[in-house]
Write a protein that holds these residues in place. Structure first.
Motif: not given
Ligand code: HEM
Length: 510
Positions: A378-394, A406-407
């Motif tokens: 529940e603490a990891l839900r409220l405070y996720p240590p990695v808040p976001a990650v990124g991707r580039e659509l291939s 689109p790509r």
């Protein structure tokens, strides 16, 4: 023979002519760049047109909304207003679709899009192209090579090492609170998790918790993380040449050098140790090797497939990923328990009946603390240590509701916003461990502290064990309470941090 001498007037005339041509050229280049940015912006506007977003400035994007310490609150407002996803403009010609819906997450994580080159590349001068930044076939080879380092047989004996590091920290806390019961815990926890990863993955002996050189490593990575965020958000820092000439760029270079000195020392020490016949034999006899030994042996066996640079990048990556994320996790879990004394007490009772005074804690114990595990999740839900990650659509993508992109578009998988999405987690701000009670029903992609799909966290089992050991031993030794005068201000940097640290009041129990 005739000698032609340029008169001063003619010389001045030709210099001014040259300057004239140069300024014309510069003007043309600037116009071309402006036209290119304009066309890119038009293309991006069209690409994300199916996804409404709050109005943004043509040059500064949504930066003004996100400039204060209220960035997370801003996410929440967007989540409530714009279902599933919302474009966030960093500036006029850079946009990323922020995603916070489980079905959307599932679609993206089920593909193999590369990491978003735009911002991840800024981490390369520090952690190099190790597992976190690699893509394609090389990533696959490295992942396959390093996966055995997280086999259960390897992780089991680590529990004792983890407990040793936690106890060193708790002993320090005992001394400190004899003068003042208020304590900023996150710095101590960072050193403790660094100590743990150094012992487990890098076979280092002794404790780094009292070594000032390790503190300078922690400070260096704190600097590079702050500088990373500042660079991502500054239009003028996107160009490498310009950036490295700025004072921030030079500061970044110095901090990276300091971080590398630390990892170089670790590699050198282990190499020297493996020169000793006895140690080499001991390692050769092992069925599964520790992380650094896998790399050193791979380097010895086949020099061409893993260069010194690759090896250093993996060490830098794991040194950072292996301690900073767990430090954030443990700090926020202890804060969540400090602010919810009734749950804290229930966990303590569970741990006391399992471990007594905690003199011994083993791998098997860690699966026998269901309520504590629910609170950790529940603490990891409220405070996720990695808040976001990124991707580039291939390649183009179509989401379950029929909207598509689109790509080439950048997508930010915002775990913080997903975990605070009221459509996914009713009353998301309430700390309610029963959400994770056995048998409770939630979407497979509603809770993603370790991401998902093929690029999920390779260290997630290691991390969960470490979180449990740290929480169990801390609760046995101390009662935790929040410090009402110094509430933390969470900031979504590379990991979730608190701008002003995490201050707790501690009372010794045993
Ligand atoms: C609470 C602790 C941790 C959390 C919340 C966490 C979370 C994550 C997340 C969200 C990712 C995906 C990153 C992305 O897609 O850009 C990731 C990747 C990764 N994590 Fe963790 N992590 C934790 C602990 C660890 C530990 C202890 C290690 C190593 C010992 C580790 C090593 C890595 C590596 C190497 C990757 C890249 C994996 C790949 O791309 O193949 N992490 N982690």
């Amino acid at each position: 023979m005739s000698v032609s001498v340029l008169s001063p007037t003619r010389l001045l005339g030709s210099i001014s002519g040259l300057l004239h041509v140069a300024s014309l050229l510069l003007l043309v280049l600037l116009l071309l760049k402006a036209a290119q940015l304009y066309l890119l912006r038009q293309w991006l506007l069209k690409a994300v047109q199916e996804f409404p977003s709050p109005p943004s400035h043509w040059l500064f994007g949504h930066n003004q909304e996100f400039q204060t310490d209220q960035e997370l609150q801003q996410f929440q407002k967007w989540v409530e207003k714009f279902p599933c996803a919302c474009p966030r403009w960093l500036w006029g010609s850079r946009v990323s679709l922020m995603v916070y819906d489980p079905d959307y997450m599932k679609v993206v994580l089920g593909r193999s899009d590369p990491k978003n080159h735009g911002s991840y590349r800024f981490l390369a001068p520090w952690i190099g192209y190790g597992l976190l930044l690699l893509n394609g076939q090389t990533w696959f080879q490295h992942r396959r090579m390093l996966t055995p380092a997280f086999h259960y047989d390897i992780l089991k004996p680590y529990v004792g090492l983890m407990a040793d590091s936690v106890r060193v920290m708790l002993d320090k806390w005992e001394e400190l609170i004899s003068q003042d019961s208020h304590l900023e815990i996150s710095e101590h926890i960072s050193l403790m998790t660094l100590d743990t990863i150094m012992k487990c993955a890098f076979s280092q002996k002794g404790s780094v918790q009292t070594d000032s050189k390790s503190q300078s490593y922690i400070q260096a990575i704190r600097d590079v993380k702050t500088l990373f965020i500042s660079r991502v958000r500054n239009f003028f820092y996107q160009n490498d040449i310009i950036y490295w000439l700025t004072p921030e760029g030079r500061w970044n270079q110095r901090a990276c050098q300091l971080a590398h000195q630390h990892t170089d020392r670790v590699i050198k020490l282990r190499k020297a140790h493996l020169q000793e016949e006895e140690e080499l034999e001991k390692v050769r006899r092992k069925r599964n090797l520790d992380f650094l030994d896998i790399l050193l042996f791979a380097r010895m066996k086949n020099e061409s497939s893993l260069s010194d640079k690759d090896l250093r990048a993996e060490v830098d990556t794991f040194m950072f990923e292996g301690h900073d994320t767990t430090a954030s996790g443990i700090s926020w879990i202890l804060y969540a328990l400090a602010t919810h004394p009734e749950h804290q007490q229930r966990c303590r009772k569970e741990i006391q009946s399992l471990l007594g005074d905690g003199a011994s804690i083993t791998w098997d114990h860690l699966d026998q603390m269901p309520y504590t595990t629910m609170c950790i999740k529940e603490a990891l839900r409220l405070y996720p240590p990695v808040p976001a990650v990124g991707r580039e659509l291939s390649k183009p993508i179509t989401f379950p509701d029929g909207r598509s992109l689109p790509r080439g578009i950048h997508v930010s998988l915002n775990f913080y916003a997903l975990h605070h999405n009221p459509k996914v987690w009713p009353n998301p701000e309430v700390f309610d461990p029963s959400r994770f009670a056995p048998g409770s029903d939630s979407h497979s992609h509603a809770f993603l502290p370790f991401s998902g799909g093929s690029r999920n966290c390779i260290g997630k089992h290691f991390a969960m064990k470490e979180l449990k050991v740290a929480v169990a031993l801390t609760l046995l030794r101390f009662e935790l309470a929040a410090d009402p005068l110094q509430a933390p201000i969470p900031l979504p940097n590379i990991v979730l941090e608190s701008k002003n640290g995490i201050h707790l009041k501690l009372r010794k129990l045993l």
